[in-house]
Design an enzyme around this catalytic site. Sequence first.
Site, PDB file in Angstrom:
ATOM      1  CB  CYS A 229      -0.867   0.063   1.274  1.00  0.00           C
ATOM      2  SG  CYS A 229      -1.977  -1.614   1.502  1.00  0.00           S
TER       3      CYS A 229
ATOM      4  CG  HIS B 123      -1.880   4.338   5.441  1.00  0.00           C
ATOM      5  ND1 HIS B 123      -1.862   4.207   4.270  1.00  0.00           N
ATOM      6  CD2 HIS B 123      -2.287   2.989   5.754  1.00  0.00           C
ATOM      7  CE1 HIS B 123      -1.702   2.808   3.805  1.00  0.00           C
ATOM      8  NE2 HIS B 123      -2.118   2.343   4.791  1.00  0.00           N
TER       9      HIS B 123
ATOM     10  CG  HIS C  79      -6.528   0.870   0.706  1.00  0.00           C
ATOM     11  ND1 HIS C  79      -5.511   1.627   0.396  1.00  0.00           N
ATOM     12  CD2 HIS C  79      -6.117   0.151   1.776  1.00  0.00           C
ATOM     13  CE1 HIS C  79      -4.293   1.221   0.924  1.00  0.00           C
ATOM     14  NE2 HIS C  79      -4.677   0.310   1.730  1.00  0.00           N
TER      15      HIS C  79
END
Length: 1009
Positions: A163, A298, A336
């Site tokens: 990620c 995040h 995401h």
Amino acid sequence: MGDIAVVGIDCAFPGAAGVQAYWDLLVGGRSGIGPVPGRRWEARDFPAAGDSGGFIDDADVFDSDFFSITPREAAAMDPHQRLLLPCAWRALEDAGRAPGDLAGSGTGVFVGVMGGEWGRLTMSDLDRVTPLLGSGSSAGMAANRISYHFDLTGPSLAVDTACSSSLVAVHLAANSLLAGECDTALAGGVNVVLSPSLGLVYGQLGLAAADGRCKPFGAEADGIGRSDGVGLVVLRRLADAVADGDRVYAVLRGSAVNQDGRSNGMIAPNRWSQERVLNAAYRRARVSPAEVAFVEAHGTGTVLGDAIECAALGSVHGVPREAPCAIGSVKGNLGHTEGAAGIAGFIKTALALHHRIVPASLFAERENSRLRLGERGLRLLKSPVRLPRGETVAGVSSFGMGGTNAHAVLASAPRTPRAVPARDRAESGAAGVFTVSADTPEALRRNLAAQADALAARPGGGAAALCRSSNRVKTGLPHRFALTARDTGELVAGLRRAVELRTPAPGEPHPAGDRPWGRPVVAFLFTGQGSEYPAMTAGLYRESPAYRRHFDAADAALAAHLGRSVREAVLGEAAAAQEGGAEGRAEARAGSGGEGGRPELVQPALFAVGYALARTLIDLGVTPAAVLGHSLGEYAAAVTAGVLTLDEAAGLVVRRAKLTAALPSGGGMTTVAAGADELAVALAAEPEVVVAALNGPADTVLSGPLDALARIGEELAGLGIRTRPLASPYAFHSAQLAPVAAGLRAAPVHCAPAALPVASTRYGRMLRDEPMDAGYWAGQTEEPVLFDAALGALVHDIAPTHLVEIGPRPQLTRIAARAGSLGGAELLHPAPGPEGTGQDLAETVAALYRCGLDPVWEELYAPEHRVSEPLAPYVFSSAQRYWDRPPASVEPMVERRRPERPAVSRETPMSEVSRETPNEETGGDDPVLVAVVEAVTEVGGYPTERVVREARFHEDLGFDSVMIMQLKNRVEARLPRVGEVSVQQMLPALRSVGSLAEFLDGVIMARSA
């Protein structure tokens, strides 16, 4: 760490196709989450993966023709690669760079990409593996594909740290810039949700949100929702960006990357590592955590992840500080985006600093009380926050599932106010050339419409800076458009007219055109005396810095011999206005060069105009292939050809002017619409009258005493021959000029061999080895001007496509047009008379650009207009669509279907092929050409109608070495009589489909003989 400027951005995220759409989605507090598109997978078949997420609209669209990629290769490419190529193009445009200008440069490419779903989906069926799938499914190719197609030779690497991949890519790009490995870098990431597999993993781990939505730091947070996304930024060292006048969105002050190491689980976050990466980034950025106004976290919306991140943020930012540190996460809007998550947050932060507004974080109305944000000195943004004046510092976090953490520190861009001189604010807008280029006529029309729409939405104002930006960005593609304009209203109207002209009627093909097939061949024609007028070129002097500079240089050179300023005498008020005074205005009217003006001023002034116009055009990239000067115009022509220096020519011209002014009056000149042969009888009766110039077959100028000219005029009128007296006080190019010739012959002239071909109007031919010395200039003064013969020689030897007249108004081009001696050349004039301005100079450059010239655009604009203005990005074709996940068979996945054609085996007689395929465009009854077309169609996956005889393998069809080998094998199979031909033998014939067919036909004939 040194400062890095973010100078260009492009992106596409769910519900936000483009940078402006992304910003609108953020400040509008909207979400891009929606149902799973049917082409990905049927959600009902994988309920554990969820039935919604963030998906880019039209992720299957790819303009493969633009990037010269065959349909078969495009179908085999990972969708990540297909999204990155246009994104990279638009990002470079946004940075104020024409992407083609970077070809061969050491520009770096750093791309974050997570996983390898495409490879797993396509390479598992071993029977259908192809070389194109091999390159198309490699994650490393995500960056290499950009470097290859843009011809960039700097570092090129794909980064997979899960990620955090794209923020790590930015970190590596910044370090590469600071290390001097590259001067420009593209950095970012991409993610396409191709299958439900990772969603199933998240579900099994208890990390998947039930509704497919991330709810960062919210009370309802229950996990991750997966999303597509692509984003790239263009990075440069800040000092370089500022020096080049780049628009800077934000400044990357520092960044850091670390790893969790062995902690509480391979995929579990680690608070202490997150703290360390934050502190390391702030140390490198030379800021304290207390200076950080907000952090783009995040923020995945998982219970454990949010809790650990807030603990780390609070430990670093919370104590002590006067106001809480604001936090938020774009994942609330987008979901995401995994490998693109870091760049999504990075771009959001850069835009927030640029617009000085921090968007609210979605799902912040009910924050998770267990996170204890207030106690930790943190504040979840529930509404947008306007940033105060001055520098603002922000942080961006991105943490990888495997433990690789990244944090970047951004600051607002330094303010660089533009100072505009008072006179420029008061004047009407300066003229510029707005350029648009595209790969096809239809694409040009599409992009003209896009620019018109975008400019119409802007406030009205001057167009010069917009034009200059278009010259830097919207050039380089084969089909060209150029329009001169002073303001946005004029520009929009012109663009809309161009769109209408290029819009085909229903059922008609798109009109071809706008594509130059070579560079223009330009010849300069320098006007002589008789073209002068009061305050000549004053408008151009006022508006063109380049012309002003060169005219002033000529004025200074002349003043050293003349003892006074030609500029003040001729331009008067225009020159005075540039200097803020009125000195010289009275002299402007007394000696400004009416047709009967004083030669001691007129002749030097005409030379100054000719010299300055020629030098201005050369500075703009218009290099003449040859020059020709008419009488006095030969002096400026000689300087342009490198025969005389400016100072040498200035001394000669002033000497000629002073000698001419000392002549007695009484002479004159008359133009006659007849050839010299027709005038022989009349001239025999008046021996003092001579031919002064032969401008054309029926265009002669006579020179002599006024009374004799009057008698000839009456006689010719009686014969029906038109005559017109010229307003000349002397009988130029006659025996009356003997004293001038003697004076010129007496002084030595230092001349050099011509560096350009010169058409001599003294000799009526191209100059050979004859020096343009004192004897040349003396003879040139009293002998006739052989313009027609000289121009004929120039046209024959040089074959110019354009004749540009260099003088204060059109004269020679009109004479040449009447004579019919142009040879098809187009006529241009950058200063067409008293109404001429900088717009006429701009139109000359625009006309040559449309015909293939690549001008030095910067010279067209004043310093205050040399600033970057944002323009609408390139609009790619949406006609070509490829599935965003592969079907069972890896064949070309172009939605448009090509016409069915009969199957042709290697045993099929060529006579049958030609009988069954009577398509003239693709071979007609030529069996060899038909076989080549079929083979090209098979290898490239093109519709048959695209593979025409003229199609070039590399430029038009995108064939590479692998495809050439496949083509060789298929051609040999279809044409057994060819036998085996090596690629080396074929290479010279691989110019086009037709040239290859001709080569193979020759091989067959040779082997049959």
